[in-house]
Design a protein around this motif. Structure first.
Motif, PDB file in Angstrom:
ATOM      1  N   THR A   1     -15.680 -45.535  19.937  1.00 47.86           N
ATOM      2  CA  THR A   1     -14.356 -45.336  19.338  1.00 47.86           C
ATOM      3  C   THR A   1     -13.528 -44.437  20.256  1.00 47.86           C
ATOM      4  O   THR A   1     -13.759 -43.236  20.325  1.00 47.86           O
ATOM      5  CB  THR A   1     -14.498 -44.670  17.953  1.00 47.86           C
ATOM      6  OG1 THR A   1     -15.459 -45.414  17.210  1.00 47.86           O
ATOM      7  CG2 THR A   1     -13.182 -44.661  17.207  1.00 47.86           C
ATOM      8  N   CYS A   2     -12.622 -45.020  21.009  1.00 52.28           N
ATOM      9  CA  CYS A   2     -11.735 -44.227  21.873  1.00 52.28           C
ATOM     10  C   CYS A   2     -10.370 -44.922  21.898  1.00 52.28           C
ATOM     11  O   CYS A   2     -10.234 -46.064  21.453  1.00 52.28           O
ATOM     12  CB  CYS A   2     -12.311 -44.096  23.281  1.00 52.28           C
ATOM     13  SG  CYS A   2     -12.457 -45.659  24.145  1.00 52.28           S
ATOM     14  N   ALA A   3      -9.395 -44.233  22.422  1.00 53.54           N
ATOM     15  CA  ALA A   3      -8.012 -44.753  22.388  1.00 53.54           C
ATOM     16  C   ALA A   3      -7.906 -46.113  23.081  1.00 53.54           C
ATOM     17  O   ALA A   3      -7.209 -47.014  22.603  1.00 53.54           O
ATOM     18  CB  ALA A   3      -7.083 -43.739  23.045  1.00 53.54           C
ATOM     19  N   GLU A   4      -8.613 -46.256  24.208  1.00 52.90           N
ATOM     20  CA  GLU A   4      -8.519 -47.502  24.975  1.00 52.90           C
ATOM     21  C   GLU A   4      -9.051 -48.698  24.165  1.00 52.90           C
ATOM     22  O   GLU A   4      -8.463 -49.771  24.163  1.00 52.90           O
ATOM     23  CB  GLU A   4      -9.323 -47.356  26.271  1.00 52.90           C
ATOM     24  CG  GLU A   4      -9.056 -48.475  27.254  1.00 52.90           C
ATOM     25  CD  GLU A   4      -9.827 -48.285  28.553  1.00 52.90           C
ATOM     26  OE1 GLU A   4     -10.237 -49.296  29.124  1.00 52.90           O
ATOM     27  OE2 GLU A   4     -10.030 -47.115  28.971  1.00 52.90           O
ATOM     28  N   ASN A   5     -10.175 -48.477  23.471  1.00 49.19           N
ATOM     29  CA  ASN A   5     -10.756 -49.564  22.673  1.00 49.19           C
ATOM     30  C   ASN A   5      -9.945 -49.845  21.418  1.00 49.19           C
ATOM     31  O   ASN A   5      -9.901 -50.975  20.932  1.00 49.19           O
ATOM     32  CB  ASN A   5     -12.202 -49.232  22.283  1.00 49.19           C
ATOM     33  CG  ASN A   5     -13.139 -49.388  23.475  1.00 49.19           C
ATOM     34  OD1 ASN A   5     -12.815 -50.068  24.441  1.00 49.19           O
ATOM     35  ND2 ASN A   5     -14.283 -48.752  23.421  1.00 49.19           N
ATOM     36  N   ARG A   6      -9.303 -48.811  20.877  1.00 50.18           N
ATOM     37  CA  ARG A   6      -8.498 -49.008  19.670  1.00 50.18           C
ATOM     38  C   ARG A   6      -7.288 -49.886  19.951  1.00 50.18           C
ATOM     39  O   ARG A   6      -6.804 -50.582  19.068  1.00 50.18           O
ATOM     40  CB  ARG A   6      -8.055 -47.659  19.093  1.00 50.18           C
ATOM     41  CG  ARG A   6      -9.138 -47.007  18.242  1.00 50.18           C
ATOM     42  CD  ARG A   6      -8.520 -46.072  17.223  1.00 50.18           C
ATOM     43  NE  ARG A   6      -7.845 -44.953  17.841  1.00 50.18           N
ATOM     44  CZ  ARG A   6      -8.428 -43.792  18.139  1.00 50.18           C
ATOM     45  NH1 ARG A   6      -9.707 -43.607  17.875  1.00 50.18           N
ATOM     46  NH2 ARG A   6      -7.745 -42.810  18.690  1.00 50.18           N
ATOM     47  N   ARG A   7      -6.835 -49.867  21.212  1.00 46.49           N
ATOM     48  CA  ARG A   7      -5.686 -50.712  21.564  1.00 46.49           C
ATOM     49  C   ARG A   7      -6.047 -52.202  21.495  1.00 46.49           C
ATOM     50  O   ARG A   7      -5.176 -53.052  21.411  1.00 46.49           O
ATOM     51  CB  ARG A   7      -5.172 -50.347  22.963  1.00 46.49           C
ATOM     52  CG  ARG A   7      -4.283 -49.113  22.962  1.00 46.49           C
ATOM     53  CD  ARG A   7      -3.479 -49.028  24.248  1.00 46.49           C
ATOM     54  NE  ARG A   7      -4.287 -48.694  25.401  1.00 46.49           N
ATOM     55  CZ  ARG A   7      -4.616 -47.450  25.752  1.00 46.49           C
ATOM     56  NH1 ARG A   7      -4.172 -46.421  25.055  1.00 46.49           N
ATOM     57  NH2 ARG A   7      -5.360 -47.209  26.817  1.00 46.49           N
TER      58      ARG A   7
ATOM     59  N   LEU B   1     -16.520 -53.277  12.614  1.00 41.07           N
ATOM     60  CA  LEU B   1     -16.272 -53.266  11.166  1.00 41.07           C
ATOM     61  C   LEU B   1     -16.544 -51.899  10.540  1.00 41.07           C
ATOM     62  O   LEU B   1     -15.982 -51.557   9.519  1.00 41.07           O
ATOM     63  CB  LEU B   1     -17.172 -54.283  10.480  1.00 41.07           C
ATOM     64  CG  LEU B   1     -16.661 -55.709  10.426  1.00 41.07           C
ATOM     65  CD1 LEU B   1     -17.651 -56.578   9.710  1.00 41.07           C
ATOM     66  CD2 LEU B   1     -15.334 -55.778   9.718  1.00 41.07           C
ATOM     67  N   ARG B   2     -17.455 -51.144  11.164  1.00 42.49           N
ATOM     68  CA  ARG B   2     -17.844 -49.863  10.560  1.00 42.49           C
ATOM     69  C   ARG B   2     -17.054 -48.699  11.145  1.00 42.49           C
ATOM     70  O   ARG B   2     -17.517 -47.571  11.141  1.00 42.49           O
ATOM     71  CB  ARG B   2     -19.338 -49.623  10.806  1.00 42.49           C
ATOM     72  CG  ARG B   2     -20.200 -50.546   9.967  1.00 42.49           C
ATOM     73  CD  ARG B   2     -21.431 -49.817   9.463  1.00 42.49           C
ATOM     74  NE  ARG B   2     -22.098 -50.590   8.423  1.00 42.49           N
ATOM     75  CZ  ARG B   2     -23.030 -51.505   8.670  1.00 42.49           C
ATOM     76  NH1 ARG B   2     -23.388 -51.754   9.899  1.00 42.49           N
ATOM     77  NH2 ARG B   2     -23.595 -52.154   7.680  1.00 42.49           N
ATOM     78  N   MET B   3     -15.887 -48.983  11.693  1.00 40.79           N
ATOM     79  CA  MET B   3     -15.067 -47.898  12.237  1.00 40.79           C
ATOM     80  C   MET B   3     -14.656 -46.931  11.131  1.00 40.79           C
ATOM     81  O   MET B   3     -14.459 -47.344   9.992  1.00 40.79           O
ATOM     82  CB  MET B   3     -13.811 -48.473  12.896  1.00 40.79           C
ATOM     83  CG  MET B   3     -14.013 -48.854  14.326  1.00 40.79           C
ATOM     84  SD  MET B   3     -12.481 -49.442  15.045  1.00 40.79           S
ATOM     85  CE  MET B   3     -11.517 -47.966  15.069  1.00 40.79           C
ATOM     86  N   PRO B   4     -14.511 -45.630  11.443  1.00 40.77           N
ATOM     87  CA  PRO B   4     -14.143 -44.663  10.402  1.00 40.77           C
ATOM     88  C   PRO B   4     -12.801 -45.007   9.754  1.00 40.77           C
ATOM     89  O   PRO B   4     -11.882 -45.475  10.410  1.00 40.77           O
ATOM     90  CB  PRO B   4     -14.039 -43.343  11.177  1.00 40.77           C
ATOM     91  CG  PRO B   4     -14.708 -43.568  12.466  1.00 40.77           C
ATOM     92  CD  PRO B   4     -14.691 -45.022  12.745  1.00 40.77           C
ATOM     93  N   LEU B   5     -12.720 -44.781   8.461  1.00 37.72           N
ATOM     94  CA  LEU B   5     -11.523 -45.152   7.696  1.00 37.72           C
ATOM     95  C   LEU B   5     -10.260 -44.444   8.162  1.00 37.72           C
ATOM     96  O   LEU B   5      -9.185 -45.021   8.207  1.00 37.72           O
ATOM     97  CB  LEU B   5     -11.758 -44.810   6.227  1.00 37.72           C
ATOM     98  CG  LEU B   5     -12.062 -46.011   5.335  1.00 37.72           C
ATOM     99  CD1 LEU B   5     -12.527 -45.548   3.986  1.00 37.72           C
ATOM    100  CD2 LEU B   5     -10.817 -46.858   5.171  1.00 37.72           C
TER     101      LEU B   5
END
Length: 885
Positions: free
Chosen positions: A628-634, A159-163
């Motif tokens: 926060t990395c590309a793999e987790n953002r997917r 929930l606290r990921m950067p905007l």
């Protein structure tokens, strides 16, 4: 079939069309349109008219409601067509920040294809019976708006990921994506939009993943309801009226799942038997929102020893010999298992191994020796600061020793473990703990961020079965973590909790329910050894109960486990019935179903030295899954909402101001326990849940008489699924938390309670025993027997005045009182209220100084502090001197 689903407010609807003309395939059409209530009614009305036969014929109605349900568990097919599994009854078990967690109470299986196209198969009924052996009404949980497969730390970190990240993501996601945290969006700076995030569930702990596989890519994700299996219990800790909810959630792994002797060790993919992740969540229930409230959690894991080992039950021995099935010199299986743990929990991974070290005949020690070798081998390649920590401790040996206290030793281990891993809390350290930090607080590990603390690493506890010894060890670690959690939320002044306090009794009861439930699922009986057994304060009746539980476990393992294992294999999709292949009951073993490498060789071979997944080491001690990395953002789905949309309005979601609701429905949560059950019933004793109680002070010991005991057992049965023991004596250890024996209990019951036995004999009811307490004991003051006649006369006149007051207006009343009521006693108000009676009160005038103090308080709340005067400094100095000098 038409499946109509709505949101809790019943303002938005979606419709699924299920084709019944296909005999073996599942054809589902989702029109992706969101309907209003009016549109749905019109749609169903048109369908009803279109499907009606000619007027006058029988069965002229077009549409009829087949079933009302709370969610779809999934779709399953054996040898004929598909079935749909629906949740028809649910019960609210817990509440986390306004997100309800429900237990499935009843389900319904409906066969989809029409009778006209049905192709019958003789073995279909048997498969259906095996599938329904998995009792979905025992310990399966779901939530519409909270992801139960992940920990609270993961959910709140996401929930606290950067905007900025979210803004880029939201353009890439599909249009129909939807927010699972319906209330907790992230406000954009300046705009009126709010971002909602939804993460993919962690598949290891989802039990209906295979049942939803057929529709996962064709229907909107709002239809997908993921369920977990394990335990969920919530208790209320009242700290001088402030409600603190203690929640225990246990997630059982769906990989390599099964029963006690049939599932041991690990499979070729690193999944171990009886793997359960237990999370204790503590939060202040007076503030519900995730963004504004105070939340804390601590996670620990139990699981079988990660090696290839098994026990042969064909010998019909109570303790079959342990055999290592496969040599694993490069700890391949252990490497896969610990790699999974590094990804989910970060480092350090701490292994607490409770198996026996000294034995006349080598039995449990075989596992210890292999595990030590595996950990030593794997640690060679890890950086020393992230090495796996191994703690061997022979709990059985220490229990037999008269010189050693088991729980004191466990407490030392628990302290060192919690200091290394830390715990999660979503708010920074309070000002008082920065000003006067506790010695233990300074040494606390974990990862400190601006918004609070993160838990890094995890404790993994195991014995042979991971039931009795493991539960006690986990309770001690949980108790230690609970003290730190309470301290971090500013509720206690030192991170220590004593035994025999109301808070620990409540927590112990919660853990025993948790242990009983997990033990029933894996071993077939409740816990044999409890916390009281290891404290050596268990009553003598406990021994007979232990023998009964041991026999129950042996019977279950010998006779019913094989059937339960077949059901689990079918439910989880490990075995899929296929025409022309052997049936499930014809297989000699399920070894090949769980070990994929026996059927096909994998093309890629993992390195023996770099045994972890790429990228994991770079982020340690933080878990790779939370970075926060590309793999987790997917794995995330992001959608932008308007800030007034009802999906993100927690107040409307929870309190439903738009509809007529009853208290029973709004607050339908059935708590396992509240501190009130344990608090003393007498006035004058400190009601704090952190005060150590003597055996004769506890509220729980009021359960002396049989009827109360039965009520308690009933309450525990409904709260947790572990069925209570049948005999009255057997209850004494599990549902009473006295630190004395039963004899002491009966002796002191008359001094501290007022039990009334009522025996019903036909029409007249006789009270056989009544113990009356003095008013001094109950109210703290002595009341005289009868009021005097003068007092009664004054009281009667006061009542008459009150009754006649509202019939007259004030002017006539004043005139009447002046001239006619001189002889009546003049009742002058003795309070600071000028007009004071039972019908109205005129509030007193606030003086200037009081108004100034109130304004200063308001300004302080806004952050505008007034300069301290000389008197303030003197008062603070006096306070410090009295408190600490």
């Amino acid at each position: 079939y038409f499946l109509v689903g709505s949101n809790p407010a019943e303002t938005k609807y979606r419709v699924l069309k299920i084709d019944r003309t296909e005999p073996k395939d599942l054809v589902i059409i989702d029109d992706k349109h969101v309907y209003t209530q009016q549109e749905v009614r019109e749609l169903l009305g048109r369908l009803d008219l279109g499907n009606r036969t000619k007027i006058g014929q029988k069965g002229s109605s077009g549409l009829s409601r087949a079933v009302s349900a709370f969610g779809v568990v999934g779709f399953v097919r054996f040898l004929e067509g598909y079935y749909i599994v629906l949740i028809t009854k649910r019960r609210k078990m817990a509440d986390i920040g306004g997100h309800a967690i429900y237990k499935i109470e009843d389900t319904n299986m409906i066969y989809i294809p029409n009778d006209s196209v049905r192709v019958t198969h003789p073995d279909e009924a048997r498969y259906l019976r095996i599938f329904q052996n998995v009792d979905l009404s025992s310990n399966f949980y779901f939530s519409y708006s909270y992801d139960l497969s992940h920990s609270l730390q993961y959910n709140l970190t996401v929930l606290r990921m950067p905007l900025e990240t979210l803004k880029t993501e939201t353009t890439q996601t599909r249009q129909e994506s939807f927010d699972i945290f319906e209330d907790e969006g992230l406000s954009t700076q300046g705009g009126s939009g709010v971002f909602g995030i939804c993460s993919k569930p962690y598949e290891k702990y989802v039990w209906n993943g295979k049942l939803l596989e057929a529709v996962k890519n064709t229907v909107h994700r709002d239809w997908l309801l993921y369920i977990i299996h394990g335990f969920c219990g919530q208790s209320k800790l009242l700290i001088y009226g402030r409600p603190i909810y203690v929640t225990l959630i246990a997630r059982r792994s769906s990989k390599f799942a099964g029963t006690r002797f049939l599932k041991r060790g690990a499979n070729c993919e690193g999944d171990v038997a009886n793997e359960v992740e237990t999370e204790q969540i503590l939060y202040d229930a007076s503030v519900m929102s995730f963004s504004a409230g105070s939340y804390s959690s601590y996670v620990q894991v139990r699981g079988s020893v990660p090696l290839y080992w098994s026990q042969d039950i064909s010998t019909m021995m109570p303790k079959p010999p342990i055999t290592l099935d496969q040599a694993d010199p490069f700890a391949h299986v252990a490497a896969l298992h610990f790699d999974q743990m590094l990804q989910r929990f970060g480092s350090p991974i701490i292994i607490l191994n409770l198996v026996k070290e000294r034995e006349k005949r080598k039995h449990e020690r075989i596992l210890s020796e292999e595990l030590v070798a595996a950990v030593t081998y794997l640690n060679q390649f890890l950086p020393p600061e992230h090495a796996i920590i191994y703690i061997p401790w022979d709990m059985a040996k220490y229990t037999k020793s008269k010189l050693c206290n088991v729980l004191d030793r466990l407490n030392v281990i628990a302290e060192s473990v919690v200091k290394k891993t830390g715990f999660f809390v979503n708010r920074p350290d309070s000002y008082c703990s920065i000003l006067r930090p506790d010695e233990k607080w300074k040494e606390l590990g974990g990862y400190v961020v601006s918004t609070g603390r993160l838990q890094t690493g995890v404790l993994r506890t195991n014995c042979v079965d991971c039931l009795d010894r493991t539960n006690t060890a986990q309770f001690m670690v949980g108790k230690c973590a609970l003290a730190y959690q309470l301290y971090s939320l500013g509720l206690i002044d030192k991170p220590n909790l004593q035994f025999d306090t109301d808070a620990v009794r409540l927590f112990e009861e919660l853990y025993e329910d948790h242990g009983d439930t997990l033990s029933l699922q894996y071993g077939g009986s409740q816990l044999v050894h409890r916390v009281k057994t290891y404290r050596k304060i268990a009553p003598w009746t406990q021994h007979s109960k232990d023998i009964m539980q041991t026999l129950s476990r042996y019977y279950s393992n010998a006779f019913s486990d094989a059937d339960r294992q077949d059901s689990i294999n079918l439910f989880l999709g490990v075995f899929k019935p296929t025409e022309g292949k052997p049936h499930l009951w014809e297989l000699p073993t399920d070894f090949y179903l769980h070990h994929k490498n026996t059927l096909s060789l994998s093309q890629t071979r993992r390195s023996y030295t770099y045994w972890w997944t790429t990228g994991v080491l770079k982020h340690l001690p933080l878990p790779f899954d939370e970075v926060t990395c590309a793999e987790n953002r997917r794995k995330l789905t992001v959608k932008k909402f308007h800030k007034y949309e009802e999906e993100i309005d927690i107040h409307n979601e929870f309190f439903r101001p738009y509809e007529l609701s009853s208290f029973d429905e709004t607050f339908c949560l059935a708590m396992t326990n509240s501190t009130r059950d344990f608090m003393p019933k007498n006035v004058g004793i400190d009601p704090s849940p952190f005060t150590v109680r003597k055996p004769d002070e506890t509220g729980k010991s009021v359960l002396g008489n049989k009827s109360n005991r039965e009520e308690t057992v009933l309450q525990r049965k409904t709260a947790a699924s572990a069925p209570p023991p049948p005999s009255e004596e057997a209850v004494s250890s599990s549902s009473e938390d006295d630190s004395g024996t039963d004899k002491e209990d009966e002796g002191t019951v008359s001094q501290r309670s007022t039990p009334v036995k009522v025996t019903d004999t036909g029409d007249n009811t006789k009270i056989t025993e009544t113990v009356v307490q003095s008013t001094k004991d109950v109210y703290g003051v002595n009341l005289s027997d009868v009021p005097s006649e003068d007092d009664l006369a004054i009281y009667a006149r006061f009542v008459q005045l009150g009754q006649s007051q509202h019939k007259q207006d004030k002017s006539s009343q004043q005139f009447y009182s002046k001239h006619h009521l001189d002889k009546v006693i003049n009742l002058i108000p003795i309070s600071s209220f000028s007009q004071d009676n039972i019908y109205e009160v005129q509030p007193p005038r606030a003086d200037r100084k009081s108004i100034e103090i109130f304004h200063a308080h308001i300004q302080a709340g806004r952050g505008n502090m007034q300069p301290l005067g000389k008197d303030d400094f003197l008062m603070y100095r006096e306070y410090i001197r009295n408190r600490y000098m």
